[in-house]
Design a protein around this motif. Structure first.
Motif, PDB file in Angstrom:
ATOM      1  N   GLY A 129       0.772  -1.124   0.024  1.00 32.85           N
ATOM      2  CA  GLY A 129      -0.221   0.092  -0.112  1.00 32.85           C
ATOM      3  C   GLY A 129       0.816   1.186  -0.006  1.00 32.85           C
ATOM      4  N   VAL A 130       0.244   2.337   0.404  1.00 30.22           N
ATOM      5  CA  VAL A 130       0.991   3.532   0.283  1.00 30.22           C
ATOM      6  C   VAL A 130       1.050   4.064   1.845  1.00 30.22           C
ATOM      7  N   TYR A 131       2.540   4.592   1.945  1.00 28.91           N
ATOM      8  CA  TYR A 131       2.634   4.823   3.420  1.00 28.91           C
ATOM      9  C   TYR A 131       3.445   6.344   3.653  1.00 28.91           C
ATOM     10  N   HIS A 132       2.707   7.138   4.446  1.00 31.08           N
ATOM     11  CA  HIS A 132       3.192   8.542   4.197  1.00 31.08           C
ATOM     12  C   HIS A 132       3.784   8.651   5.672  1.00 31.08           C
ATOM     13  N   GLN A 133       4.732   9.360   5.821  1.00 25.14           N
ATOM     14  CA  GLN A 133       5.478  10.024   7.017  1.00 25.14           C
ATOM     15  C   GLN A 133       5.248  11.353   7.114  1.00 25.14           C
ATOM     16  N   PRO A 134       4.232  11.922   7.844  1.00 24.06           N
ATOM     17  CA  PRO A 134       4.177  13.484   7.813  1.00 24.06           C
ATOM     18  C   PRO A 134       5.391  13.939   8.724  1.00 24.06           C
ATOM     19  N   PRO A 135       6.031  15.087   8.416  1.00 22.94           N
ATOM     20  CA  PRO A 135       7.114  15.470   8.913  1.00 22.94           C
ATOM     21  C   PRO A 135       6.835  15.872  10.597  1.00 22.94           C
ATOM     22  N   PHE A 136       7.713  15.276  11.385  1.00 29.56           N
ATOM     23  CA  PHE A 136       7.826  15.592  12.926  1.00 29.56           C
ATOM     24  C   PHE A 136       8.896  16.813  12.934  1.00 29.56           C
ATOM     25  N   TYR A 137       8.923  17.296  14.182  1.00 27.98           N
ATOM     26  CA  TYR A 137       9.443  18.662  14.493  1.00 27.98           C
ATOM     27  C   TYR A 137      10.970  18.511  13.741  1.00 27.98           C
ATOM     28  N   ARG A 138      11.661  17.533  14.000  1.00 28.03           N
ATOM     29  CA  ARG A 138      12.984  17.623  13.373  1.00 28.03           C
ATOM     30  C   ARG A 138      13.196  17.351  11.934  1.00 28.03           C
ATOM     31  N   GLU A 139      12.149  16.839  11.401  1.00 28.56           N
ATOM     32  CA  GLU A 139      12.357  17.073   9.942  1.00 28.56           C
ATOM     33  C   GLU A 139      12.120  18.353   9.194  1.00 28.56           C
ATOM     34  N   ALA A 190      18.017  17.606   5.723  1.00 26.35           N
ATOM     35  CA  ALA A 190      18.000  18.887   4.972  1.00 26.35           C
ATOM     36  C   ALA A 190      16.883  19.685   5.021  1.00 26.35           C
ATOM     37  N   ALA A 191      15.698  19.243   5.614  1.00 28.46           N
ATOM     38  CA  ALA A 191      14.396  20.088   5.528  1.00 28.46           C
ATOM     39  C   ALA A 191      13.895  20.443   4.247  1.00 28.46           C
ATOM     40  N   GLU A 192      14.167  19.433   3.230  1.00 29.47           N
ATOM     41  CA  GLU A 192      13.892  19.665   1.819  1.00 29.47           C
ATOM     42  C   GLU A 192      13.417  18.415   1.087  1.00 29.47           C
ATOM     43  N   ASN A 193      12.133  18.255   0.555  1.00 25.44           N
ATOM     44  CA  ASN A 193      11.880  17.103  -0.232  1.00 25.44           C
ATOM     45  C   ASN A 193      12.209  17.096  -1.721  1.00 25.44           C
ATOM     46  N   ASN A 194      13.927  16.893  -1.799  1.00 26.28           N
ATOM     47  CA  ASN A 194      14.517  17.294  -3.126  1.00 26.28           C
ATOM     48  C   ASN A 194      15.229  16.038  -3.338  1.00 26.28           C
ATOM     49  N   ALA A 195      14.530  14.535  -2.814  1.00 27.26           N
ATOM     50  CA  ALA A 195      15.306  13.689  -3.301  1.00 27.26           C
ATOM     51  C   ALA A 195      14.122  12.402  -3.613  1.00 27.26           C
ATOM     52  N   GLU A 196      14.562  11.380  -4.212  1.00 29.80           N
ATOM     53  CA  GLU A 196      13.874  10.094  -4.446  1.00 29.80           C
ATOM     54  C   GLU A 196      14.524   9.000  -3.998  1.00 29.80           C
ATOM     55  N   GLU A 251       7.463  24.337   4.536  1.00 29.01           N
ATOM     56  CA  GLU A 251       7.031  23.812   3.332  1.00 29.01           C
ATOM     57  C   GLU A 251       7.367  22.268   3.276  1.00 29.01           C
ATOM     58  N   VAL A 252       7.965  21.746   4.173  1.00 29.61           N
ATOM     59  CA  VAL A 252       8.548  20.408   4.226  1.00 29.61           C
ATOM     60  C   VAL A 252       6.908  19.622   3.971  1.00 29.61           C
ATOM     61  N   GLU A 253       7.034  18.548   2.930  1.00 31.29           N
ATOM     62  CA  GLU A 253       5.877  17.743   2.878  1.00 31.29           C
ATOM     63  C   GLU A 253       6.194  16.241   3.456  1.00 31.29           C
ATOM     64  N   ALA A 254       5.153  15.455   3.414  1.00 31.16           N
ATOM     65  CA  ALA A 254       5.052  14.209   3.873  1.00 31.16           C
ATOM     66  C   ALA A 254       6.023  13.185   2.961  1.00 31.16           C
ATOM     67  N   GLN A 255       6.933  12.703   3.471  1.00 31.00           N
ATOM     68  CA  GLN A 255       7.454  11.633   2.620  1.00 31.00           C
ATOM     69  C   GLN A 255       6.667  10.247   2.378  1.00 31.00           C
ATOM     70  N   TYR A 277       9.944  -4.445  -1.914  1.00 29.46           N
ATOM     71  CA  TYR A 277      10.419  -3.241  -2.518  1.00 29.46           C
ATOM     72  C   TYR A 277       9.651  -2.109  -2.229  1.00 29.46           C
ATOM     73  N   LYS A 278      10.427  -1.049  -1.914  1.00 34.08           N
ATOM     74  CA  LYS A 278       9.840   0.189  -1.476  1.00 34.08           C
ATOM     75  C   LYS A 278      10.422   1.216  -2.448  1.00 34.08           C
ATOM     76  N   ASP A 279       9.343   1.855  -3.024  1.00 28.78           N
ATOM     77  CA  ASP A 279       9.671   3.038  -3.750  1.00 28.78           C
ATOM     78  C   ASP A 279       8.945   4.341  -3.063  1.00 28.78           C
ATOM     79  N   ILE A 280      10.294   5.267  -2.882  1.00 28.99           N
ATOM     80  CA  ILE A 280       9.967   6.480  -2.003  1.00 28.99           C
ATOM     81  C   ILE A 280      10.137   7.908  -2.736  1.00 28.99           C
ATOM     82  N   SER A 281       9.533   8.529  -2.594  1.00 27.92           N
ATOM     83  CA  SER A 281       9.310   9.963  -3.280  1.00 27.92           C
ATOM     84  C   SER A 281       9.155  11.056  -2.136  1.00 27.92           C
ATOM     85  N   LYS A 282       9.517  12.111  -2.539  1.00 27.66           N
ATOM     86  CA  LYS A 282       9.676  13.293  -1.397  1.00 27.66           C
ATOM     87  C   LYS A 282      10.348  13.175  -0.170  1.00 27.66           C
TER      88      LYS A 282
END
Length: 819
Positions: free
Chosen positions: A568-578, A640-646, A589-593, A621-626
């Motif tokens: 399924g789809v698993y989101h991780q909303p940012p906690f404070y440290r993220e 890094a506090a940026e959703n700049n990777a996959e 502006e950090v979004e959920a991974q 297999y895990k495909d991770i975005s944001k």
């Protein structure tokens, strides 16, 4: 490995045959009026039996690993017949209700693992957790022997699952989510895990593809249930590393129960054996309680509370680390002045009300609060020499630094403080209709965090400041003077006040059924998570949806097999440290991974040498975005506090568990993992948790002629993790790996007194059980490293990665008492 070490290991591994291990069935026998029934006879097809006391309590010791038929009889009530199948060391609480005049025959085998195996959940036995040796003994110590679970730091309770980081794992106790401190950056500072192993009844673990009823994290779920006391008892364990005491009891009317644990730990034994000479006494203590009160057969109220204090006083003196190769040995010699004072204080309390509306509908209401006050204060000056080591074995100066290639000094300073308050209000329910079950829940969370960061680091070498090798700081020292003003080598200054409100909800359906003669289990669910961040002057909101599903089938074949697929789809909303970047600033502006999981599993249960075994296989297999990239500093994660990777992760997990020795559960684990990330389209590189190969062994044994003498062996081998990079550096330029992690811990225990057996020690005669233990941590004295310290030689313009080593061989004695 030396020959003597090999023979020692083989001797331990193939210890001779043992007596079978047992399990415990216990509980309280009640009538339809919820009154205890005295003098109920319990007997088995094995010739074993007992009788309930005036409180209705019974306790029956049974052979483990096979089906046992049990009958309950009383002159005034109908007979009950049922079967149990228990694992070695397991204690199962079963509270039957007797009815007048009717014989009750239950065909279903009572087993705590049956449904969990279908769901793809690993079940761990509490007794195994308490007995297995480890530098940081507890639930997490046992998890690290499982495939897909990795950690290369024996002083840490943190673990990585299938390529995720330490923040991606959910932990529940009695259905209540628990948290860990924020600022801890070293395994030496962590102290005690929240979970007290002396209080545990059930341990369930899922490494991925878990159900929608569990929260929003990317990697795993650890679901702990504490015991329900049925009698008074006290357990005491003491050793060179500290002491634990737990107490439990139940009121005369059986409505009120209490379970309390106190723990104290002092890791000085490990620290004194390390490469750095220090005045150092890390002390950790906590108190935990679980109280329940049953108002009626429908309403129950419980309270879970925990207070912990970690005190970390550190005054380093000297350190010498030898590294390099045989042909080119190097050494880093450091003289320190200064000290570090860290404090981590946490309070946690949760009240849970459970109400049984009817036999098909049960509801739970939970209120919880978590508060942590943390401080990190340090000023440490280090004068270092980097040089060549004398390799003349016959010489007087063998091992000493003879020629210094670089000298310099380093000042590190911090005044970090954090105050975090997390409040939760939650409602959950479960409703059954025939073979269908519906679970739902809604949860509100408020997080109020105040964080002050004051850190800097200055490095000086031969009278000039070493700057990061960035384009803006080109220089030709010492041949040309560098006239720019001196500034901190690394400086972080920030103050953040953050409030985050979250609303989570889930709904899931599950069903046990059949396709022809084949048994099936199906689960489907949906989670939703909305959060709003308020960090003046910025705010931000986001909502995500996470559909998940599982399907398992047990074919009607002669071989006992189960096939599973989940995902399924698993989101991780940012906690404070993220939200907080490398410089301590918040990025609202950090979004959920987001991760897409796909897990295929297979269980094969079989008998070999007339003993039960099970082979569990999973590919994933895990495909991770944001993706929010991060670096690891020992166990501290800096985002890094940026959703700049996959990123992606895939692998294979294998686990063979069973009675390698009759009556005991042991297992072998193997895991293969590959996880990489692509930051800002620069290409894929290894993630900090890219643990390629993992082997684990947990082995239990007895001495045949002395069954009270037991042996426990815990062995882990992991290939090396990426070695990290300097704080200022581009991770694409630092892709070296640490050496492989190899560790073996051995525990021996002897039961001096068990039950009503006699003992020659007068002091022990009032105890139900008395045991002594001897532990050897890191049997083969392997020199493992956790991170690298990067030191630059200005003259040669070479930057050295100096390993930070973990604990060497250490011995420990233990004493266990039960009242």
């Amino acid at each position: 490995m030396k020959a003597s070490h090999l023979f020692l290991f083989l001797g331990l591994l193939f210890w001779s045959d043992l007596f079978p291990q047992t399990a415990i069935l216990e509980g309280v026998i009640l009538n339809e009026s919820q009154e205890p029934v005295e003098d109920v006879n319990l007997f088995t097809n094995e010739g074993l039996g007992t009788r309930s006391n005036k409180n209705g309590f019974y306790r029956l010791e049974l052979p483990a690993g096979k089906k046992i038929n049990i009958s309950l009889s009383h002159l005034s009530y109908g007979k009950i017949t049922f079967a149990v199948l228990l694992s070695p060391g397991e204690t199962l609480e079963f509270n039957p209700i007797l009815k007048v005049g009717n014989e009750q025959i239950e065909e279903v085998i009572i087993s705590s693992e049956e449904l969990e195996n279908v769901r793809g959940i690993t079940v761990l036995q509490p007794e195994t957790i308490r007995n297995i040796p480890g530098a940081n003994a507890g639930v997490e110590n046992l998890l690290k022997t499982l495939p897909g679970v990795s950690s290369n730091n024996e002083l840490s309770t943190q673990y990585s699952v299938r390529g995720g980081n330490y923040d991606e794992n959910l932990v529940y106790v009695n259905g209540i989510e628990v948290y860990r401190p924020f600022l801890v950056r070293s395994g030496q500072q962590e102290g005690l895990s929240f979970v007290n192993p002396d209080l545990v009844r059930n341990v369930h673990f899922s490494a991925g593809g878990f159900q929608a009823k569990y929260g929003d994290k990317l990697s795993s779920v650890l679901d702990i249930t504490y015991r329900r006391p049925v009698d008074f008892g006290i357990t005491i364990d003491a050793g060179f590393l500290g002491a634990n005491i737990s107490s439990e009891g139940i009121s005369k009317n059986k409505k009120f129960t209490y379970l309390t644990g106190l723990r104290y730990r002092d890791n000085s034994l490990f620290v004194k054996a390390k490469q750095t000479e220090t005045n150092f006494r890390p002390r950790f203590a906590d108190a935990q309680t679980n109280l329940t009160y049953q108002f009626s057969d429908k309403l129950e109220l419980s309270f879970l509370g925990n207070i912990s204090l970690n005190v970390y006083d550190y005054e380093p003196k000297t350190r010498q680390t030898n590294f390099g190769t045989v042909q080119d040995p190097k050494a880093l010699l450091i003289y320190y002045t200064g000290q570090e004072e860290d404090r981590y204080r946490t309070w946690f309390g949760a009240t849970k009300a459970s109400y049984v509306v009817n036999e098909n509908y049960t509801t739970h209401f939970i209120l919880s609060a978590y508060n942590t006050l943390e401080q990190e204060y340090f000023d440490i000056i280090a004068a270092y020499r980097l040089g060549e080591v004398n390799t003349d074995v016959a010489g007087e100066n063998f091992g000493n630094v003879e020629y210094s290639e670089a000298v310099g000094g380093q000042l590190t300073h911090a005044r970090n403080k954090l105050d975090a308050l997390i409040l939760n209000a939650e409602h959950k329910g479960s409703y059954k209709i025939n073979t269908h079950q519906f679970d739902y829940g809604i949860k509100f969370t408020h997080e109020d965090i105040r964080d002050r960061i004051r850190e800097y680091e200055i490095i000086d070498s031969a009278g000039f400041s070493i700057r990061p090798p960035l384009p803006d700081f080109q220089k030709n020292e010492p041949y040309e003077p560098f006239e720019a003003p001196l500034v901190p080598y690394r400086s972080i200054r920030a103050f953040n006040e953050t409030r985050i409100n979250r609303v989570q909800a889930f709904l899931q359906w599950s069903k046990r059924g059949k396709i022809g003669n084949h048994e099936t289990w199906t689960n489907a669910g949906l989670r939703s998570n909305f959060w709003n961040l308020d960090a003046p002057p910025a705010t931000n909101s986001e909502i995500v949806f996470s559909p998940r599903a599982q399907f398992a089938i047990k074919p009607d074949w002669k071989p006992d097999m189960v096939f599973r697929i989940s995902g399924g789809v698993y989101h991780q909303p940012p906690f404070y440290r993220e939200f907080r970047d490398f410089n301590g600033n918040l990025n609202p502006e950090v979004e959920a991974q987001r991760a897409l999981h796909l897990v295929l599993g297979h269980d094969y249960s079989f008998r070999m040498y007339s003993r039960p075994f099970k082979l569990t296989s999973e590919i994933y297999y895990k495909d991770i975005s944001k993706v929010n990239p991060y670096t690891l500093e020992n166990v501290r994660i800096r985002y890094a506090a940026e959703n700049n990777a996959e990123a992606y992760a895939y692998g294979l997990d294998l686990r063979l568990n069973g009675e390698f020795v009759p009556g005991t559960e042991s297992w072998l684990s193997f895991g293969y993992l590959k996880t990489e990330e692509n930051i800002e389209e620069k290409g894929f590189i290894a993630r900090p948790t890219d643990q390629r190969l993992k082997f684990g062994l947990l082995f239990q044994d007895y001495v045949p002629k002395v069954p009270d003498l037991k042996m426990y062996l815990n062995l882990v081998y992991n290939t090396g993790l990426p070695g990290g990079s300097p704080a200022y550096a581009d991770p694409y330029l630092y892709q070296s790996r640490l050496p492989d992690y190899r560790r073996a811990d051995l525990g021996l225990s002897y039961i001096l007194k068990n039950g009503n057996s006699e003992t020659s020690f007068k002091w022990f005669r009032s105890f139900k059980e008395v045991s002594v233990g001897f532990e050897i941590f890191n049997i083969f004295d392997t020199q493992n490293s956790i991170t690298n310290t990067f030191v630059r030689d200005v003259y040669t313009r070479v930057q050295y990665a100096v390993p930070n080593y973990l604990t060497p061989r250490v011995f420990n004695l233990k004493l266990g008492l039960k009242l």
